[in-house]
Design an enzyme around this catalytic site. Structure first.
Site, PDB file in Angstrom:
ATOM      1  N   SER A  38       0.821  -1.215   0.000  1.00  0.00           N
ATOM      2  CA  SER A  38       0.000   0.000   0.000  1.00  0.00           C
ATOM      3  C   SER A  38       0.856   1.266   0.000  1.00  0.00           C
ATOM      4  O   SER A  38       2.002   1.264   0.444  1.00  0.00           O
ATOM      5  CB  SER A  38      -0.911   0.020   1.230  1.00  0.00           C
TER       6      SER A  38
HETATM    7  N1  SAH Z   1      -0.417  -5.211   3.954  1.00  0.00           N
HETATM    8  C1  SAH Z   1       0.349  -5.554   2.757  1.00  0.00           C
HETATM    9  C2  SAH Z   1      -0.365  -5.211   1.474  1.00  0.00           C
HETATM   10  C3  SAH Z   1      -1.457  -6.124   1.246  1.00  0.00           C
HETATM   11  S1  SAH Z   1      -2.090  -6.309  -0.387  1.00  0.00           S
HETATM   12  C4  SAH Z   1       1.715  -4.933   2.776  1.00  0.00           C
HETATM   13  O1  SAH Z   1       2.055  -4.200   3.713  1.00  0.00           O
HETATM   14  O2  SAH Z   1       2.481  -5.214   1.854  1.00  0.00           O
HETATM   15  C5  SAH Z   1      -3.443  -7.338   0.093  1.00  0.00           C
HETATM   16  C6  SAH Z   1      -3.046  -8.745   0.438  1.00  0.00           C
HETATM   17  O3  SAH Z   1      -4.223  -9.403   0.909  1.00  0.00           O
HETATM   18  C7  SAH Z   1      -2.544  -9.570  -0.745  1.00  0.00           C
HETATM   19  O4  SAH Z   1      -1.286 -10.100  -0.471  1.00  0.00           O
HETATM   20  C8  SAH Z   1      -3.596 -10.662  -0.895  1.00  0.00           C
HETATM   21  O5  SAH Z   1      -3.074 -11.905  -1.307  1.00  0.00           O
HETATM   22  C9  SAH Z   1      -4.142 -10.745   0.525  1.00  0.00           C
HETATM   23  N2  SAH Z   1      -5.460 -11.360   0.660  1.00  0.00           N
HETATM   24  C10 SAH Z   1      -6.543 -11.232  -0.130  1.00  0.00           C
HETATM   25  N3  SAH Z   1      -7.566 -11.968   0.349  1.00  0.00           N
HETATM   26  C11 SAH Z   1      -7.118 -12.559   1.490  1.00  0.00           C
HETATM   27  C12 SAH Z   1      -7.703 -13.444   2.449  1.00  0.00           C
HETATM   28  N4  SAH Z   1      -8.953 -13.887   2.346  1.00  0.00           N
HETATM   29  N5  SAH Z   1      -6.946 -13.856   3.490  1.00  0.00           N
HETATM   30  C13 SAH Z   1      -5.668 -13.434   3.628  1.00  0.00           C
HETATM   31  N6  SAH Z   1      -5.050 -12.609   2.747  1.00  0.00           N
HETATM   32  C14 SAH Z   1      -5.778 -12.168   1.703  1.00  0.00           C
END
Ligand code: SAH
Length: 217
Positions: free
Chosen positions: A61
């Site tokens: 993000s």
């Molecule tokens: N917080 C992260 C950015 C996250 S992007 C950082 O600091 O880099 C969103 C993430 O959520 C992705 O990696 C995606 O694979 C994950 N995601 C999506 N659906 C999910 C679920 N049901 N359970 C766990 N992770 C999930």
């Protein structure tokens, strides 16, 4: 290269300059080496004012969004926090400096493994990465003081509120596949208080109580 100067400028102009006030959040983001989490291909853009690709169609993000969501959790240092969507592990590293225990759930194995290794190598020892469907929360370590969801949900999964302590806070983007609203939800003895923070765009939360993988394209 340590990127200290770039990191300082990021904190001053993108965060403090736009109204982030929590000195603990500003201090944590002044410390965490975002370029290591952005990875070698994106290292030189790590402190830019935007989200960046981290592989598997996912993103780290924008710094401001990380700061805003973290500030909304109002962490003092002794909390147990759950993050949904580990991604690169950057948000988890920021949380690790601000709370006592951090659990972070990721559904994509390769991202989870990479993030956990980096967090261990960089000595963020109070973070536990779990590979599972985070739309059902993480009941085995509940209740949490704070839950932060870093992927966009079609609606608020009921388990998140159930897994919060009284006075616990949930920060979650909710909306359509392509744009969401960031909600701050507080669980009180009387029920739920919901505040709108800002508009935002996140990758989708995919799973049982989220989007189905086919709905997203
Ligand atoms: N917080 C992260 C950015 C996250 S992007 C950082 O600091 O880099 C969103 C993430 O959520 C992705 O990696 C995606 O694979 C994950 N995601 C999506 N659906 C999910 C679920 N049901 N359970 C766990 N992770 C999930």
């Amino acid at each position: 290269m340590s990127y200290e100067k770039e990191r300082h400028m990021m904190v001053e102009s993108q965060l403090r300059g736009r109204g982030i006030k929590d000195e603990r959040v500003l201090g944590a983001m002044e410390t965490v080496p975002r370029h290591l989490f952005a990875g070698p291909d994106m290292e030189d853009r790590a402190y830019d004012d935007c989200a960046l690709p981290i592989g598997e169609g996912q993103t780290i993000s924008q710094p401001y969004m990380v700061a805003l969501m973290t500030e909304l959790l109002e962490l003092k240092g002794d909390e147990k926090v759950l993050e949904i969507g580990t991604g690169s592990g950057y948000q988890a590293a920021v949380l690790s400096l601000l709370a006592s225990d951090v659990y972070s759930v990721e559904r994509i194995d390769s991202l989870a493994v990479k993030a956990q290794k980096l967090l261990v190598d960089q000595m963020y020892g109070n973070v536990t990465v779990v590979i599972s469907d985070g739309t059902v929360g993480l009941p085995e370590h509940a209740p949490y003081d704070g839950i932060i969801v870093t992927a966009g949900a079609p609606e608020v999964p009921s388990q998140y509120v159930e897994q919060l302590k009284i006075n616990g806070r949930l920060v979650i983007p909710v909306g359509s596949r392509y744009s969401q609203v960031l909600y701050l939800i507080r669980k009180t003895l009387q029920g739920i208080e919901r505040h709108v923070s800002t508009g935002c765009v996140f990758v989708p939360l995919i799973g049982k109580d989220g989007w189905t993988a086919t709905e997203i394209y």
